[in-house]
Design a protein around this motif. Structure first.
Motif, PDB file in Angstrom:
ATOM      1  N   GLY A  34       0.850  -1.473  -0.171  1.00 59.01           N
ATOM      2  CA  GLY A  34      -0.015   0.127  -0.033  1.00 59.01           C
ATOM      3  C   GLY A  34       1.001   1.400   0.028  1.00 59.01           C
ATOM      4  N   ALA A  35       2.227   1.194  -0.173  1.00 59.62           N
ATOM      5  CA  ALA A  35       3.031   2.318  -0.131  1.00 59.62           C
ATOM      6  C   ALA A  35       4.042   2.427  -1.014  1.00 59.62           C
ATOM      7  CB  ALA A  35       3.728   2.345   1.563  1.00 59.62           C
ATOM      8  N   VAL A  36       3.766   1.743  -2.290  1.00 59.87           N
ATOM      9  CA  VAL A  36       4.601   2.131  -3.429  1.00 59.87           C
ATOM     10  C   VAL A  36       4.501   3.299  -4.141  1.00 59.87           C
ATOM     11  CG1 VAL A  36       5.601   1.003  -5.467  1.00 59.87           C
ATOM     12  CG2 VAL A  36       4.966  -0.470  -3.726  1.00 59.87           C
ATOM     13  N   LEU A  37       3.300   3.445  -4.400  1.00 59.54           N
ATOM     14  CA  LEU A  37       2.764   5.030  -4.750  1.00 59.54           C
ATOM     15  C   LEU A  37       3.102   6.174  -3.964  1.00 59.54           C
ATOM     16  CD1 LEU A  37      -0.442   4.281  -6.680  1.00 59.54           C
ATOM     17  CD2 LEU A  37       1.663   5.287  -7.605  1.00 59.54           C
ATOM     18  N   GLU A  38       3.105   6.011  -2.796  1.00 62.74           N
ATOM     19  CA  GLU A  38       3.281   7.366  -1.810  1.00 62.74           C
ATOM     20  C   GLU A  38       4.385   6.468  -0.815  1.00 62.74           C
ATOM     21  OE1 GLU A  38      -0.581   9.248  -1.045  1.00 62.74           O
ATOM     22  OE2 GLU A  38      -1.029   7.036  -1.253  1.00 62.74           O
ATOM     23  N   PRO A  39       4.988   7.662   0.024  1.00 61.30           N
ATOM     24  CA  PRO A  39       5.765   7.417   1.103  1.00 61.30           C
ATOM     25  C   PRO A  39       4.943   7.007   2.132  1.00 61.30           C
ATOM     26  CG  PRO A  39       5.673   9.592   0.885  1.00 61.30           C
ATOM     27  CD  PRO A  39       5.189   8.942  -0.451  1.00 61.30           C
ATOM     28  N   ALA A  40       5.374   5.666   3.107  1.00 64.06           N
ATOM     29  CA  ALA A  40       4.495   5.185   4.041  1.00 64.06           C
ATOM     30  C   ALA A  40       4.021   5.819   5.101  1.00 64.06           C
ATOM     31  CB  ALA A  40       5.421   4.290   4.609  1.00 64.06           C
ATOM     32  N   ALA A  41       4.612   7.112   5.294  1.00 64.65           N
ATOM     33  CA  ALA A  41       4.197   8.015   6.439  1.00 64.65           C
ATOM     34  C   ALA A  41       2.835   8.854   5.726  1.00 64.65           C
ATOM     35  CB  ALA A  41       5.154   8.969   6.781  1.00 64.65           C
ATOM     36  N   LEU A  42       2.848   9.069   4.478  1.00 67.64           N
ATOM     37  CA  LEU A  42       1.783   9.619   3.915  1.00 67.64           C
ATOM     38  C   LEU A  42       0.823   8.796   3.140  1.00 67.64           C
ATOM     39  CD1 LEU A  42       3.890  12.741   2.708  1.00 67.64           C
ATOM     40  CD2 LEU A  42       1.954  12.761   4.319  1.00 67.64           C
ATOM     41  N   ALA A  43       0.960   7.575   3.022  1.00 70.54           N
ATOM     42  CA  ALA A  43       0.009   6.667   2.213  1.00 70.54           C
ATOM     43  C   ALA A  43      -1.482   6.705   2.745  1.00 70.54           C
ATOM     44  CB  ALA A  43       0.985   5.446   2.276  1.00 70.54           C
ATOM     45  N   ALA A  44      -2.097   7.179   1.675  1.00 71.41           N
ATOM     46  CA  ALA A  44      -3.717   7.095   1.930  1.00 71.41           C
ATOM     47  C   ALA A  44      -4.387   6.821   0.855  1.00 71.41           C
ATOM     48  CB  ALA A  44      -3.933   8.481   2.478  1.00 71.41           C
ATOM     49  N   GLU A  45      -3.475   6.166  -0.104  1.00 74.58           N
ATOM     50  CA  GLU A  45      -4.314   5.793  -1.573  1.00 74.58           C
ATOM     51  C   GLU A  45      -5.450   4.732  -1.246  1.00 74.58           C
ATOM     52  OE1 GLU A  45      -5.226   6.978  -4.638  1.00 74.58           O
ATOM     53  OE2 GLU A  45      -3.203   7.711  -4.560  1.00 74.58           O
ATOM     54  N   PRO A  46      -5.077   3.529  -0.585  1.00 75.79           N
ATOM     55  CA  PRO A  46      -6.134   2.666  -0.471  1.00 75.79           C
ATOM     56  C   PRO A  46      -6.916   3.077   0.752  1.00 75.79           C
ATOM     57  CG  PRO A  46      -3.916   1.556  -0.436  1.00 75.79           C
ATOM     58  CD  PRO A  46      -3.834   3.192  -0.218  1.00 75.79           C
ATOM     59  N   GLY A  47      -6.736   4.344   1.443  1.00 80.35           N
ATOM     60  CA  GLY A  47      -7.396   4.754   2.424  1.00 80.35           C
ATOM     61  C   GLY A  47      -7.497   4.096   3.725  1.00 80.35           C
ATOM     62  N   ALA A  48      -6.383   3.604   3.826  1.00 80.16           N
ATOM     63  CA  ALA A  48      -6.272   2.559   5.190  1.00 80.16           C
ATOM     64  C   ALA A  48      -5.474   3.198   6.214  1.00 80.16           C
ATOM     65  CB  ALA A  48      -5.460   1.270   4.847  1.00 80.16           C
ATOM     66  N   GLY A  49      -4.506   4.058   5.902  1.00 78.69           N
ATOM     67  CA  GLY A  49      -3.353   4.361   6.981  1.00 78.69           C
ATOM     68  C   GLY A  49      -2.974   3.518   7.597  1.00 78.69           C
ATOM     69  N   LEU A  50      -2.391   2.408   6.867  1.00 81.05           N
ATOM     70  CA  LEU A  50      -1.798   1.182   7.406  1.00 81.05           C
ATOM     71  C   LEU A  50      -0.320   1.550   8.110  1.00 81.05           C
ATOM     72  CD1 LEU A  50      -1.563  -1.912   7.650  1.00 81.05           C
ATOM     73  CD2 LEU A  50      -0.302  -2.011   5.404  1.00 81.05           C
ATOM     74  N   TRP A  51       0.295   2.512   7.488  1.00 75.06           N
ATOM     75  CA  TRP A  51       1.672   2.710   8.023  1.00 75.06           C
ATOM     76  C   TRP A  51       1.472   3.838   8.886  1.00 75.06           C
ATOM     77  CZ3 TRP A  51       4.945  -0.705   7.150  1.00 75.06           C
ATOM     78  CH2 TRP A  51       4.800  -1.685   5.802  1.00 75.06           C
ATOM     79  N   ASN A  52       0.491   4.860   8.866  1.00 74.60           N
ATOM     80  CA  ASN A  52       0.479   5.984   9.652  1.00 74.60           C
ATOM     81  C   ASN A  52      -1.424   6.182   9.883  1.00 74.60           C
ATOM     82  OD1 ASN A  52       0.217   8.440  10.995  1.00 74.60           O
ATOM     83  ND2 ASN A  52       1.312   9.682   9.512  1.00 74.60           N
ATOM     84  N   PRO A  53      -1.705   5.914  11.084  1.00 77.39           N
ATOM     85  CA  PRO A  53      -3.160   6.124  11.170  1.00 77.39           C
ATOM     86  C   PRO A  53      -3.563   7.496  10.903  1.00 77.39           C
ATOM     87  CG  PRO A  53      -1.788   5.990  13.401  1.00 77.39           C
ATOM     88  CD  PRO A  53      -1.093   5.492  12.284  1.00 77.39           C
ATOM     89  N   ALA A  54      -2.920   8.636  11.073  1.00 76.29           N
ATOM     90  CA  ALA A  54      -3.299   9.804  10.870  1.00 76.29           C
ATOM     91  C   ALA A  54      -3.393  10.183   9.220  1.00 76.29           C
ATOM     92  CB  ALA A  54      -2.162  10.902  11.325  1.00 76.29           C
ATOM     93  N   ALA A  55      -3.018   9.428   8.494  1.00 78.40           N
ATOM     94  CA  ALA A  55      -3.283   9.532   7.142  1.00 78.40           C
ATOM     95  C   ALA A  55      -4.429   8.950   6.564  1.00 78.40           C
ATOM     96  CB  ALA A  55      -2.054   8.587   6.374  1.00 78.40           C
ATOM     97  N   SER A  56      -5.239   8.398   7.245  1.00 74.89           N
ATOM     98  CA  SER A  56      -6.461   7.812   6.809  1.00 74.89           C
ATOM     99  C   SER A  56      -7.520   8.829   7.045  1.00 74.89           C
ATOM    100  CB  SER A  56      -6.800   6.352   7.660  1.00 74.89           C
ATOM    101  OG  SER A  56      -7.039   6.839   9.251  1.00 74.89           O
ATOM    102  N   ALA A  57      -7.455   9.976   7.726  1.00 80.25           N
ATOM    103  CA  ALA A  57      -8.343  11.024   8.144  1.00 80.25           C
ATOM    104  C   ALA A  57      -9.311  11.310   6.833  1.00 80.25           C
ATOM    105  CB  ALA A  57      -7.903  12.394   8.541  1.00 80.25           C
ATOM    106  N   LEU A  58     -10.737  11.392   6.826  1.00 76.56           N
ATOM    107  CA  LEU A  58     -11.377  12.018   5.821  1.00 76.56           C
ATOM    108  C   LEU A  58     -11.513  13.562   6.034  1.00 76.56           C
ATOM    109  CD1 LEU A  58     -13.823   9.014   5.581  1.00 76.56           C
ATOM    110  CD2 LEU A  58     -12.061   9.577   4.143  1.00 76.56           C
TER     111      LEU A  58
END
Length: 299
Positions: A34-58
């Protein structure tokens, strides 16, 4: 958010009291599911916040986000990963999320006294995460994740509970800059066995005046305790419905280092975002491919 914080503190206590057995297959979570397109700390493309829970905010006006991601090395012996996630923004502004991720190694065969295969060896890990995220003050979003992890290595199976904290500083007045930081798989007192990670990223808009027409440049770094350290620059450019992204990642462990290139495209259409990304293979290994799909339902 308060309830999730209490649950997180309880998870910290539970994690400290678990048996001393380390959970197998921890190294599988060094692959960027889930973090190839984006850096892990900002990865929100699948909407998961798998690596950083704060990145899942809507954001305000967004109600539900659903996402899936698939990672594959495309070889007989390689890593495969799948991610399924859902996020819901409540009227209070808190975003609640749930994700299930699994990663495994295929093609590991069991042999006896000769090279003939007598079965397969299971090497896999499953991670279930419940998250809560909220914008605390303007430009600052914080998130908490409570995680249950299972690891399998042949006949050995162990589980563990972890809790992670993350923040994203966003939409800053200077070049729309962002800064993200989070822990990953943290169990206090078990850092040697579980090897938690710290993921971080910073980027800023260098061209453009809106999220739909911009060019961003940034730097990411991921550190795994007693494991791989990754760092490098990344670049993303969006023009309406099409976004291109690329990163150069320098990964080091045990005194050696390699450089990998990650690249991909994301297409925005109506409420859907489809992404395809590729990470170059190293040391004779094949490349890793990632597919992501997310959808946002607005109020």
């Amino acid at each position: 958010m308060r309830c999730m914080l209490i649950c997180g503190l309880a998870a910290f206590g539970w994690a400290r009291g678990l048996a001393a057995q380390p959970v197998p297959a921890r190294d599988l979570w060094e692959f960027p599911l889930g973090a190839v397109l984006e850096p892990a700390a900002l990865a929100a493309e699948p909407g998961a916040g798998l690596w950083n829970p704060a990145a899942s905010a809507l954001r305000a006006g967004e109600r539900i986000r659903l996402g899936v991601a698939s990672l594959s090395s495309g070889s007989a012996q390689g890593v495969d990963g799948q991610l399924l996630s859902a996020s819901l923004r409540r009227a209070s502004g808190t975003t609640l999320g749930l994700s299930v991720a699994r990663t495994s190694v295929a093609g590991l065969v069991r042999t006896d006294t000769d090279p003939q295969s007598v079965g397969d060896i299971s090497y896999a890990s499953t991670l279930v995460s419940a998250t809560a995220t909220k914008t605390l003050v303007p430009h600052l979003t914080a998130g908490l994740a409570v995680r249950w992890r299972e690891g399998r290595a042949d006949q050995v199976v162990h589980t563990a509970v972890a809790a992670d904290l993350g923040v994203v500083v966003h939409d800053l007045p200077w070049q729309n800059a962002r800064l993200a930081l989070s822990s990953f798989l943290w169990r206090p007192g078990r850092e040697v066995d579980d090897r938690p990670a710290v993921v971080a990223a910073v980027d800023a808009r260098v061209v453009g005046e809106s999220a739909a027409r911009e060019l961003r440049l940034g730097l990411s770094q991921n550190n795994v305790n007693r494991g791989v350290t990754e760092r490098g620059p990344f670049l993303s450019g969006r023009l309406e419905r099409l976004e291109a992204r690329a990163a150069i990642v320098r990964a080091g462990a045990g005194g050696s280092a390699v450089t990998r290139i990650r690249s991909g495209l994301a297409v925005y259409y109506a409420r859907y975002v489809v992404g395809v990304a590729r990470e170059e293979g190293i040391s004779g290994l094949g490349p890793v491919y990632q597919f992501t799909l997310s959808s946002i339902l607005k109020e």
